[in-house]
Structure formats: C-alpha cells, structure tokens
Design an enzyme around this catalytic site. Structure first.
Site, PDB file in Angstrom:
ATOM      1  N   TYR A   1       0.701  -1.286  -0.052  1.00 11.11           N
ATOM      2  CA  TYR A   1      -0.074   0.066  -0.097  1.00 11.11           C
ATOM      3  C   TYR A   1       0.865   1.294  -0.055  1.00 11.11           C
ATOM      4  CZ  TYR A   1      -3.522   3.352   0.828  1.00 11.11           C
ATOM      5  OH  TYR A   1      -4.386   4.560   0.851  1.00 11.11           O
TER       6      TYR A   1
ATOM      7  N   GLY B   1      -1.849   8.962   4.364  1.00 12.21           N
ATOM      8  CA  GLY B   1      -3.151   8.094   5.120  1.00 12.21           C
ATOM      9  C   GLY B   1      -2.791   6.741   5.712  1.00 12.21           C
TER      10      GLY B   1
ATOM     11  N   SER C   1      -3.396  14.134   7.261  1.00  9.75           N
ATOM     12  CA  SER C   1      -4.174  13.727   6.419  1.00  9.75           C
ATOM     13  C   SER C   1      -5.583  13.644   6.342  1.00  9.75           C
ATOM     14  CB  SER C   1      -3.319  12.233   5.883  1.00  9.75           C
ATOM     15  OG  SER C   1      -4.533  11.514   5.175  1.00  9.75           O
TER      16      SER C   1
ATOM     17  N   GLN D   1      -4.971  18.366   5.243  1.00  9.42           N
ATOM     18  CA  GLN D   1      -5.548  18.401   3.849  1.00  9.42           C
ATOM     19  C   GLN D   1      -6.682  17.722   3.713  1.00  9.42           C
ATOM     20  OE1 GLN D   1      -4.985  14.449   3.016  1.00  9.42           O
ATOM     21  NE2 GLN D   1      -6.338  15.136   1.182  1.00  9.42           N
TER      22      GLN D   1
ATOM     23  N   TYR E   1      -9.882  15.925   1.636  1.00  3.94           N
ATOM     24  CA  TYR E   1     -10.567  15.404   0.553  1.00  3.94           C
ATOM     25  C   TYR E   1     -11.732  15.897   0.376  1.00  3.94           C
ATOM     26  CZ  TYR E   1      -6.630  12.092  -0.808  1.00  3.94           C
ATOM     27  OH  TYR E   1      -5.495  11.564  -0.834  1.00  3.94           O
TER      28      TYR E   1
ATOM     29  N   THR F   1      -6.534  18.290  -1.866  1.00  4.52           N
ATOM     30  CA  THR F   1      -5.997  17.387  -2.828  1.00  4.52           C
ATOM     31  C   THR F   1      -6.860  17.155  -3.910  1.00  4.52           C
ATOM     32  OG1 THR F   1      -4.578  16.289  -1.159  1.00  4.52           O
ATOM     33  CG2 THR F   1      -4.932  14.965  -3.045  1.00  4.52           C
TER      34      THR F   1
ATOM     35  N   LYS G   1      -3.167  20.964  -4.357  1.00  3.80           N
ATOM     36  CA  LYS G   1      -2.370  19.982  -4.350  1.00  3.80           C
ATOM     37  C   LYS G   1      -2.779  18.797  -5.653  1.00  3.80           C
ATOM     38  CE  LYS G   1      -0.144  16.233  -1.722  1.00  3.80           C
ATOM     39  NZ  LYS G   1      -0.578  15.116  -2.038  1.00  3.80           N
TER      40      LYS G   1
ATOM     41  N   HIS H   1       1.142  12.747  -6.552  1.00  7.54           N
ATOM     42  CA  HIS H   1       0.772  11.790  -5.476  1.00  7.54           C
ATOM     43  C   HIS H   1       1.623  10.608  -5.460  1.00  7.54           C
ATOM     44  CE1 HIS H   1      -3.113  11.423  -3.101  1.00  7.54           C
ATOM     45  NE2 HIS H   1      -2.598  10.307  -2.760  1.00  7.54           N
TER      46      HIS H   1
ATOM     47  N   ARG I   1       0.906   7.498  -7.613  1.00  5.27           N
ATOM     48  CA  ARG I   1      -0.118   6.330  -7.138  1.00  5.27           C
ATOM     49  C   ARG I   1      -1.408   6.475  -7.833  1.00  5.27           C
ATOM     50  NH1 ARG I   1       1.080   4.627  -2.220  1.00  5.27           N
ATOM     51  NH2 ARG I   1      -1.140   4.810  -1.270  1.00  5.27           N
TER      52      ARG I   1
ATOM     53  N   SER J   1       6.790  14.339  -4.629  1.00  2.03           N
ATOM     54  CA  SER J   1       6.824  13.204  -5.360  1.00  2.03           C
ATOM     55  C   SER J   1       8.153  12.736  -5.765  1.00  2.03           C
ATOM     56  CB  SER J   1       5.830  13.325  -6.823  1.00  2.03           C
ATOM     57  OG  SER J   1       4.520  13.510  -6.201  1.00  2.03           O
TER      58      SER J   1
ATOM     59  N   VAL K   1      10.934  12.944  -3.840  1.00  3.04           N
ATOM     60  CA  VAL K   1      12.013  13.811  -3.130  1.00  3.04           C
ATOM     61  C   VAL K   1      12.435  12.736  -1.998  1.00  3.04           C
ATOM     62  CG1 VAL K   1      12.504  15.542  -1.371  1.00  3.04           C
ATOM     63  CG2 VAL K   1      10.818  15.987  -3.401  1.00  3.04           C
TER      64      VAL K   1
ATOM     65  N   ARG L   1       6.994   9.172   1.187  1.00  7.50           N
ATOM     66  CA  ARG L   1       7.230   7.757   1.581  1.00  7.50           C
ATOM     67  C   ARG L   1       8.429   7.599   2.514  1.00  7.50           C
ATOM     68  NH1 ARG L   1       5.627   7.088  -3.834  1.00  7.50           N
ATOM     69  NH2 ARG L   1       3.993   5.332  -3.884  1.00  7.50           N
TER      70      ARG L   1
HETATM   71  C1  FNR Z   1      -0.086   9.293   0.054  1.00  9.59           C
HETATM   72  N1  FNR Z   1      -0.501  10.723  -0.395  1.00  9.59           N
HETATM   73  C2  FNR Z   1      -1.576  11.320   0.066  1.00  9.59           C
HETATM   74  N2  FNR Z   1      -1.794  12.396  -0.309  1.00  9.59           N
HETATM   75  C3  FNR Z   1      -2.974  13.225   0.170  1.00  9.59           C
HETATM   76  O1  FNR Z   1      -3.310  14.490  -0.313  1.00  9.59           O
HETATM   77  N3  FNR Z   1      -3.686  12.452   1.113  1.00  9.59           N
HETATM   78  C4  FNR Z   1      -3.417  11.287   1.546  1.00  9.59           C
HETATM   79  O2  FNR Z   1      -4.109  10.758   2.479  1.00  9.59           O
HETATM   80  C5  FNR Z   1      -2.345  10.386   0.949  1.00  9.59           C
HETATM   81  N4  FNR Z   1      -2.002   9.118   1.167  1.00  9.59           N
HETATM   82  C6  FNR Z   1      -1.163   8.804   0.737  1.00  9.59           C
HETATM   83  C7  FNR Z   1      -0.744   7.345   1.477  1.00  9.59           C
HETATM   84  C8  FNR Z   1       0.427   6.893   0.938  1.00  9.59           C
HETATM   85  C9  FNR Z   1       0.712   5.459   1.552  1.00  9.59           C
HETATM   86  C10 FNR Z   1       1.442   7.190   0.360  1.00  9.59           C
HETATM   87  C11 FNR Z   1       2.631   6.781  -0.478  1.00  9.59           C
HETATM   88  C12 FNR Z   1       1.103   8.690  -0.271  1.00  9.59           C
HETATM   89  C13 FNR Z   1       0.504  11.513  -1.399  1.00  9.59           C
HETATM   90  C14 FNR Z   1       1.480  12.215  -0.576  1.00  9.59           C
HETATM   91  O3  FNR Z   1       0.989  13.229   0.049  1.00  9.59           O
HETATM   92  C15 FNR Z   1       2.602  12.814  -1.522  1.00  9.59           C
HETATM   93  O4  FNR Z   1       1.882  13.340  -2.532  1.00  9.59           O
HETATM   94  C16 FNR Z   1       3.454  11.361  -1.953  1.00  9.59           C
HETATM   95  O5  FNR Z   1       3.920  10.654  -0.818  1.00  9.59           O
HETATM   96  C17 FNR Z   1       4.820  12.146  -2.737  1.00  9.59           C
HETATM   97  O6  FNR Z   1       5.499  10.933  -3.254  1.00  9.59           O
HETATM   98  P1  FNR Z   1       6.883  10.489  -2.401  1.00  9.59           P
HETATM   99  O7  FNR Z   1       7.733  11.267  -2.190  1.00  9.59           O
HETATM  100  O8  FNR Z   1       6.211   9.662  -1.455  1.00  9.59           O
HETATM  101  O9  FNR Z   1       7.204   9.287  -3.517  1.00  9.59           O
END
Ligand code: FNR
Length: 423
Positions: A48, A103, A130, A152, A154, A180, A295, A319, A322, A351, A353, A374
C-alpha cells in the site's frame, strides 16, 4: 542550531555516536531505508505504501527527472554559516520541508500519526494532517504544542462534512488547508489489486470521519438496510474483527453493533467527489480565513487559474505516482508552473523527493519548499517517532551540506544558475 550547523552536527552525531557504541536502525540511504521498512510491515502494508498506479512508470520518472538535473557548485564563497530557513505563510521553518499528508499510517506503526506529530513538532517541521489519517487531528495537534501543522482535505460529496472538517482544522491550530485534487477517484493500484487489499474497508484510515460530528450523524441516519451478511469465512471474520477494533469505543459494544460496518459504507459513499469543479472552490474560500493550497496541479493553465481564483499556494504533485501511470514528473512540470504563477504565491513540490539535493534542485527551479512523503513513513515503520525524527534530521542535514557545498549560504542564493541539465 549548534555552532556546527545542522549538517555537520548530524554527521558528528552519527560518526561519534558509533564510536561510543550507538547502533542505528534507520538507514540513511533511501533504498536501504525502504528495504528495512519493508521487513517491518505486512506485505499488504508495504504494498500500500510503496506501490503506484499501473506499471509504476510515474514513480520511476519522478526519480529520473531529479537525476537528470545536475547541481553546478560555485566555489570560494564564504559558506561557514548557513541559513536553511524559509518563511511560509508568515512562519519561519528550519528548512524547505514539510511532511506530506499520508493516510493510514497505522499500517506502518501502531502509534501512526501521533508518532509523526511528535517528531514533526520536535523538529519544527510542519506536518500536514491527512484526511485519511489513523488518528483524529485534535489528538495529534494536542501532542504538538505550538509545532506547525496544516490540514489536507479530500472534498467529500457532503459539503457539510467539508465545512466541519475545515472548522475542526482551524480549531486545532492548522495554519493552512491543502485541497488534494488528484484523487477524486482511486488510481489503478496494481499491487493492492493483486493482494485485493484496501485498508479503508477494514476501518483503517477513517479516523477523521469517525471522530466527526457531521459524519457520525450521517452514520446514525444511515439505514442499515437488510442485513445481507455473507456466510462467515475466516477472512471475513478477520476483516470484521479489524473493522470493529478500528472503530472508536469499546470492542464489545462495537461487535454487537452495525455501526462500524455502516461507517465504512458511509465513508465509501461520501469520501470523494469526482464531479468537483472550479465553481466549487468559492464554497471553501467563504468558509475559512486560512490560506488554501491546491495539491495535484501539474498544468500551467490550471496553476494560473487557481491563482486568479484567489488560491494562496500550490503543491505540484503526482501523488507519488499512485494515481496515473506515465504521468509527468513533478520537477518537469515545475518550471512552466513557476512561470505561469510569476511568484505570486508559494509553490511547493513533492513526489520522488529522497534527499537534500532533490530539495535543492526543486528550490533552484522556483519551489518554496518540498514535501517529504514515503521516506518518513518508512522511518515510522522502522522506529516509530525516533525513526521519523531520524529521517527529518537527515533531510535537513543533507540539504544544509548540499547548499553550502554548492556555494550558497542561504535559500535566497539558490537559483536556476545552480543547475545544469545532465545527460
Ligand atoms: C499518500 N499521499 C496522500 N496525499 C494526500 O493528499 N492525502 C493522503 O491521504 C495521502 N495518502 C497517501 C498514502 C500513502 C501510503 C502514500 C505513499 C502517499 C500522497 C503524498 O501526500 C505525497 O504526494 C506523495 O507521497 C509524494 O510522493 P513520494 O515522495 O512519497 O514518492
């Protein structure tokens, strides 16, 4: 900050710590960090967090785009003292970093968002709560003192719920609302599909909802409908057990009640609104004085329209790969957005970084700050609050050293001239 500066202090802590026998469980190297975290999580949890949409091309190109940019250092400039701080919406931060909203952090560690909140507050790095958190925002805020936090959102199908969530965010000291926009539908997440695992169905990651008065009222009102319960199987019982445990209140009361299951059903109906348009934004603008950031903006025309519509900032994000496979890398999208917005509002980026040099490159291209995603979830999985703190310290230290080595004593000195396109 120590005399040494953030970077040298961190190096000293690590090297000298080892001499006095300290063992470190949180790897500095991003690939080893991910690998170590994978060993601490269930296959479902790791899939996940690590997974992306489709063939996961976007995850790859996010990195490729950073890798193609090269830093060109300038020499013989006094960089003995360096100031990595930035100001965002009137608050000074120790570096150009925030924690991205992630999340369902309970999949990484049982303390989930609470551990992250404490680590973020200890370092003065803003945490973006989140909408899909595992711990209600009020509990996190309580543990943060004056530590900076944002919320953040939704955008739900219920505007009443949107209003309630934003009101709660204001009441618990959030300094900005990040809407987002790239997840009005869930992306085609191959790893999760193959494991047939979606955490929300087990009641995970819905704590902002189950703690919300509007959502709870909707659950109360929801007709349970005919109890069309499938025959109990072991997998079904395990899911029911998890769901019941995740719901607030006593397990014994919950197991007898339909509420946990109704709440999940209600969540699935309400959590996102694919019909959202530009015309909806004034609703939010009229209900909060907080800065609003969008976002998931990747097209310069959307960026311009957002700013013309009174938005206070943007997060250039895909994101973390994803949502859409084969999407533009965020650092590739950034320059045109910076130009379109003409520095009228702060532009953040996330994304891919994975280190201080990435943050340096994003700042050189015009970003005000980056969101760490991550990597902090991996730190959390490995060592809870300490793991997140380690990851944050590493980013801050790496950025401080990269900035100094590139010949810049402060953020203002970082510019597009610090970069060249690599092969
Ligand atoms: C996310 N991301 C995310 N974004 C958001 O706006 N609300 C959320 O609840 C979540 N949940 C979420 C869960 C998981 C497991 C991941 C990996 C990512 C996206 C997050 O905010 C961000 O945009 C990305 O994680 C950036 O990419 P990298 O740097 O993790 O690769």
């Amino acid at each position: 900050m120590s005399e040494l500066g953030i970077g040298r202090q961190r190096q000293a802590d690590i090297y000298l710590g080892a001499l006095s026998g300290a063992r470190r469980s949180v790897p500095v190297d991003p690939a080893r960090l991910e690998e170590a975290a994978s060993k601490r999580m269930s296959p479902e949890a790791f899939a996940y967090i690590a997974g992306g949409a489709g063939l996961e091309e976007t995850i790859r190109v996010n990195r490729d785009a950073f890798d193609r940019l090269r830093i060109v250092p300038r020499v013989l400039r006094d960089v003995s003292t360096r100031d990595t701080s930035v100001e965002l919406f009137g608050r000074r931060l120790p570096g150009p970093f925030l924690l991205a909203p992630i999340g369902v952090l309970e999949m990484a560690h049982r303390e989930a968002d609470l551990a992250v909140a404490r680590a973020a507050a200890a370092k003065g790095v803003p945490m973006i709560f989140s909408n899909q958190a595992s711990v209600p925002m009020e509990r996190c805020a309580e543990s943060m003192g004056t530590g900076p936090r944002w919320f953040q959102l939704y955008w739900s199908t219920s505007n009443e719920l949107v209003e309630s969530l934003v009101g709660r965010a204001e009441a618990c000291g959030c300094a900005a609302i990040v809407v987002t926009l790239d997840t009005t539908l869930l992306g085609w997440r191959t790893r999760d599909l193959d494991l047939a695992y979606l955490p929300f169905l087990r009641g995970k990651g819905i704590a902002q909802y189950t703690s919300d008065p509007v959502f709870r009222r909707l659950v109360d009102q929801a007709d349970e409908g005919p109890t069309n319960r499938p025959r109990p199987t072991l997998a079904g019982l395990s899911a029911l057990f998890q769901l019941t445990r995740a719901y607030p209140g006593s397990f014994l009361a919950n197991i007898r009640s339909p509420r946990p299951r109704t709440a999940v059903r209600q969540f699935l109906e309400i959590y996102s609104r694919p019909s959202l348009t530009w015309e909806d934004l004034p609703f939010l603008r009229e209900r909060t004085k907080l800065p609003i950031l969008l976002k998931g903006v990747l097209h310069p025309e959307d960026a311009r329209r957002a700013v013309d519509g009174g938005v206070d900032g943007l997060v250039v994000s895909n994101h973390g790969g994803r949502q859409i496979d084969g999407e533009i890398a965020t650092v590739d999208a950034l320059p045109a957005i910076v130009e379109a917005v003409d520095r009228q509002v702060p532009i953040l980026l996330d994304s891919g970084v994975r280190g201080g040099a990435d943050a340096f490159k994003a700042v050189a291209l015009g970003a005000s700050a980056v969101l760490i995603g991550r990597p902090y979830a991996y730190g959390l999985a490995i060592a809870g609050e300490r793991g997140v703190r380690d990851v944050l310290q590493n980013f801050l230290a790496d950025f401080d050293l990269t900035m100094g080595l590139a010949g810049c004593a402060s953020i203002d000195e970082i510019s597009a001239e610090s970069l060249a396109a690599g092969g």
